[in-house]
Design a protein around this motif. Structure first.
Motif, PDB file in Angstrom:
ATOM      1  N   LEU A 264       0.841  -1.189   0.000  1.00 13.05           N
ATOM      2  CA  LEU A 264       0.000   0.000   0.000  1.00 13.05           C
ATOM      3  C   LEU A 264       0.878   1.241   0.000  1.00 13.05           C
ATOM      4  O   LEU A 264       1.703   1.422   0.896  1.00 13.05           O
ATOM      5  CB  LEU A 264      -0.909   0.022   1.233  1.00 13.05           C
ATOM      6  CG  LEU A 264      -1.924  -1.120   1.342  1.00 13.05           C
ATOM      7  CD1 LEU A 264      -2.729  -0.980   2.632  1.00 13.05           C
ATOM      8  CD2 LEU A 264      -2.858  -1.131   0.141  1.00 13.05           C
ATOM      9  N   ASP A 266       0.945   5.046   0.622  1.00  7.19           N
ATOM     10  CA  ASP A 266       0.110   6.001   1.339  1.00  7.19           C
ATOM     11  C   ASP A 266       0.801   7.354   1.370  1.00  7.19           C
ATOM     12  O   ASP A 266       1.808   7.531   2.054  1.00  7.19           O
ATOM     13  CB  ASP A 266      -0.138   5.492   2.762  1.00  7.19           C
ATOM     14  CG  ASP A 266      -0.927   6.493   3.587  1.00  7.19           C
ATOM     15  OD1 ASP A 266      -2.002   6.903   3.134  1.00  7.19           O
ATOM     16  OD2 ASP A 266      -0.449   6.872   4.667  1.00  7.19           O
ATOM     17  N   GLN A 267       0.270   8.293   0.626  1.00 13.53           N
ATOM     18  CA  GLN A 267       0.923   9.599   0.491  1.00 13.53           C
ATOM     19  C   GLN A 267       0.904  10.400   1.778  1.00 13.53           C
ATOM     20  O   GLN A 267       1.728  11.291   1.968  1.00 13.53           O
ATOM     21  CB  GLN A 267       0.263  10.383  -0.644  1.00 13.53           C
ATOM     22  CG  GLN A 267       0.422   9.709  -1.999  1.00 13.53           C
ATOM     23  CD  GLN A 267      -0.385  10.378  -3.093  1.00 13.53           C
ATOM     24  OE1 GLN A 267      -1.023  11.390  -2.866  1.00 13.53           O
ATOM     25  NE2 GLN A 267      -0.353   9.806  -4.292  1.00 13.53           N
ATOM     26  N   SER A 268      -0.014  10.086   2.676  1.00 13.58           N
ATOM     27  CA  SER A 268      -0.067  10.812   3.948  1.00 13.58           C
ATOM     28  C   SER A 268       1.030  10.372   4.893  1.00 13.58           C
ATOM     29  O   SER A 268       1.346  11.069   5.859  1.00 13.58           O
ATOM     30  CB  SER A 268      -1.427  10.587   4.622  1.00 13.58           C
ATOM     31  OG  SER A 268      -1.515   9.267   5.136  1.00 13.58           O
ATOM     32  N   ILE A 271       0.516   5.055   6.739  1.00 14.05           N
ATOM     33  CA  ILE A 271       0.770   3.633   6.560  1.00 14.05           C
ATOM     34  C   ILE A 271       2.237   3.417   6.219  1.00 14.05           C
ATOM     35  O   ILE A 271       2.776   4.057   5.318  1.00 14.05           O
ATOM     36  CB  ILE A 271      -0.106   3.043   5.440  1.00 14.05           C
ATOM     37  CG1 ILE A 271      -1.597   3.190   5.774  1.00 14.05           C
ATOM     38  CG2 ILE A 271       0.235   1.569   5.201  1.00 14.05           C
ATOM     39  CD1 ILE A 271      -2.524   2.749   4.650  1.00 14.05           C
ATOM     40  N   SER A 273       4.526   0.664   4.674  1.00 16.51           N
ATOM     41  CA  SER A 273       4.273  -0.512   3.839  1.00 16.51           C
ATOM     42  C   SER A 273       5.414  -1.514   3.990  1.00 16.51           C
ATOM     43  O   SER A 273       6.436  -1.429   3.318  1.00 16.51           O
ATOM     44  CB  SER A 273       4.133  -0.080   2.375  1.00 16.51           C
ATOM     45  OG  SER A 273       3.655  -1.142   1.590  1.00 16.51           O
ATOM     46  N   THR A 334      -1.415   9.203  14.110  1.00 19.08           N
ATOM     47  CA  THR A 334      -2.586   8.764  13.360  1.00 19.08           C
ATOM     48  C   THR A 334      -3.834   9.177  14.133  1.00 19.08           C
ATOM     49  O   THR A 334      -4.168   8.553  15.129  1.00 19.08           O
ATOM     50  CB  THR A 334      -2.585   7.235  13.158  1.00 19.08           C
ATOM     51  OG1 THR A 334      -1.356   6.844  12.561  1.00 19.08           O
ATOM     52  CG2 THR A 334      -3.756   6.801  12.294  1.00 19.08           C
ATOM     53  N   VAL A 375      -7.956   3.264   8.953  1.00 13.86           N
ATOM     54  CA  VAL A 375      -7.041   3.688   7.893  1.00 13.86           C
ATOM     55  C   VAL A 375      -6.746   2.507   6.958  1.00 13.86           C
ATOM     56  O   VAL A 375      -6.757   2.651   5.726  1.00 13.86           O
ATOM     57  CB  VAL A 375      -5.726   4.246   8.486  1.00 13.86           C
ATOM     58  CG1 VAL A 375      -4.677   4.452   7.397  1.00 13.86           C
ATOM     59  CG2 VAL A 375      -5.982   5.562   9.213  1.00 13.86           C
ATOM     60  N   ARG A 379      -8.327   1.401   2.860  1.00 11.77           N
ATOM     61  CA  ARG A 379      -7.493   1.072   1.712  1.00 11.77           C
ATOM     62  C   ARG A 379      -7.752  -0.351   1.218  1.00 11.77           C
ATOM     63  O   ARG A 379      -6.953  -0.912   0.483  1.00 11.77           O
ATOM     64  CB  ARG A 379      -6.016   1.238   2.083  1.00 11.77           C
ATOM     65  CG  ARG A 379      -5.615   2.687   2.358  1.00 11.77           C
ATOM     66  CD  ARG A 379      -5.801   3.587   1.146  1.00 11.77           C
ATOM     67  NE  ARG A 379      -5.045   3.057   0.011  1.00 11.77           N
ATOM     68  CZ  ARG A 379      -3.744   3.274  -0.176  1.00 11.77           C
ATOM     69  NH1 ARG A 379      -3.070   4.037   0.655  1.00 11.77           N
ATOM     70  NH2 ARG A 379      -3.122   2.757  -1.216  1.00 11.77           N
TER      71      ARG A 379
END
Length: 484
Positions: A264, A266-268, A271, A273, A334, A375, A379
């Motif tokens: 995954l 995740d641009q934020s 996450i 990966s 988060t 979250v 996804r």
């Protein structure tokens, strides 16, 4: 197939379990603390001579513990960097732990590549102070001579496997360990060596990433050594989690991870990966506030311990008589609210009782972790069961509230050395493949852990109402928290 061993070299100790390769039954165990010094006067984690890990390993394996063992798997603490020179000697002690020294280096690296999104696209995570790539940046800035002499980069489990094999020319790692470095992409399945150069200032040799069931080699005595992996991946493998399973770990901070078939991005940056120890993926979301929320409540209420806090909370009811605690006591990761403080709402005369605040602390902690679960769910990660780990998982107030707040069956495994068991299971897999008795794509089918199983049942609707109350307060207080 015979007998296998798994060793887990944690930050403070080594545990070894010896298991039946076919059934996973633990036959014998060993333990030894690491002979290392504590933090320095500034409270920073110590740099550690990796020889301490070998001394601890030797002590834990004493008394003939490994007699009859045919294969060994190695699990070790993640984020420890062992920089070696061209001759294989350590350039400096291993850099371990959270290492707050590297916080500025993390910000430097994020900027140097063009921001958080660029890192998420490159390797599936945004640099944090603990990660190897960030420690390399710190090394280059603060110890340039040591950085210049660094020719080879290993993590703790890589180094231990290499030592057990007699320091061969070939150095190996696995997908799980590599995925936490900040210079290996779980999505691409390969190194981003230009990120090593960005951090360290020059290229360095990196260990070969071998498959989950591959052997790293055989010792001169004929002992098979499996690929090894990081503690997180080994514990997941020891628990036997698969698709549909998530693991919530309750430490001072919290973490939520789940098995997923794809990496995954995740641009934020919420996450991370990671890859697991089976060929799948292990997305992880962390929260800064878990059991520290309960400890804070314990001190505020003047009760003796977490068990007493739990007993007090059980005198209240779901929803804590309207009290809602947003537990962002250390800021929060988060959602990304680094400068936030905790928020308590719903104060009325009838709610201002110790038992209601105690219940709100438990519900706030668990709702924060449920946010992290969501979250992953958002996804496409399926969550049918949640394995709950940590000493706080045994508290009645946690067990009473968690299934309905998480909206899933909760499994509380009996305490065990799951990372060491996972390492032993990996050893059994490599042994079976080498003997032709196991498929390299299918790990040995060891039984799951003994555990309590808690279902939401009729409490689900009530729990989800409590959760919605929490979400409403969070959205009113921090309206852009999950939208930025």
């Amino acid at each position: 197939m015979g007998i296998v061993a798994g060793l887990d070299s944690s930050p403070d100790f080594t545990r070894i379990v010896v298991c039946d390769a076919d059934t996973g039954a633990v036959l014998r165990q060993g333990y030894a603390p690491h002979p290392v010094e504590g933090p320095d006067g500034a409270g920073r984690p110590s740099d550690v001579d990796p020889q301490a890990w070998l001394l601890s390993l030797g002590e834990a394996a004493g008394g003939g513990l490994l007699e009859g063992v045919q294969a060994i798997g190695v699990s070790a603490q993640q984020n420890a960097v062992v920089p070696l020179d061209a001759q294989g000697g350590t350039v400096r002690p291993a850099m371990v732990g959270g290492d707050k020294r590297a916080q500025v280096a993390a910000a430097d690296l994020i900027d140097a590549l063009g921001g958080r999104e660029a890192w998420a696209q490159a390797v599936g995570c945004v640099p944090q102070a603990a990660q190897p790539v960030t420690k390399l940046r710190w090394l280059a800035k603060n110890e340039p001579d040591a950085a210049q002499r660094t020719a080879v980069l290993l993590q703790a489990h890589d180094w231990l496997v290499w030592q057990l094999l007699g320091r061969p020319v070939r150095r190996t790692t696995d997908r799980g360990g590599a995925s936490g470095t900040g210079y290996w992409s779980a999505a691409l399945g390969g190194y981003r060596s230009e990120l090593v150069e960005l951090a360290l200032g020059h290229q360095a040799m990196l260990p070969e990433v071998i498959g989950p069931s591959d052997a790293a080699g055989t010792t001169p005595e004929g002992l098979l050594i499996s690929a090894g992996t990081g503690e997180t991946m080994a514990a997941a493998f020891g628990l036997g989690i698969g698709l549909g399973d998530a693991v919530v770990s309750l430490g001072a901070s919290g973490s939520v991870m789940a098995v997923h078939p794809a990496a995954l991005v995740d641009q934020s940056g919420m996450i991370t990966s990671l890859a697991d120890a089976t060929g799948m993926h292990l997305p992880v979301v962390t929260t800064l506030n878990a059991v520290r929320t309960l400890r804070g409540a314990t001190e505020l209420l003047g009760v003796a311990d977490l068990e007493t806090l739990s007993d007090l909370a059980m005198k209240s009811t779901p929803g804590s008589h309207g009290l809602v605690l947003l537990p962002y006591l250390e800021g929060e990761r988060t959602p990304s609210l680094p400068h936030a403080a905790g928020t308590l709402t719903g104060l009325r005369r009838e709610s201002m009782k110790p038992e209601h605040f105690a219940r709100a602390a438990f519900e706030g902690m668990l709702c924060g972790l449920a946010d992290a679960l969501d979250v992953l769910r958002g996804r496409g990660v399926e969550v049918r069961r949640v394995f709950l780990l940590g000493a706080a998982a045994e508290l009645p107030a946690v067990q009473a509230a968690a299934p309905a707040l998480f909206g899933a069956q909760v499994v509380v495994p009996q305490p065990a050395d799951y990372a060491a068991i996972g390492a032993a299971r990996q050893a059994a897999w490599a042994l079976g493949v080498s003997q032709g008795t196991l498929d390299p794509r299918t790990p040995p089918a060891w039984p799951g852990p003994a555990a309590q199983v808690l279902d939401p049942g009729e409490e689900l609707a009530v729990g989800q109402a409590v959760r919605q109350q929490y979400v409403s307060v969070r959205e009113q207080t921090h309206p852009t928290a999950f939208r930025s």
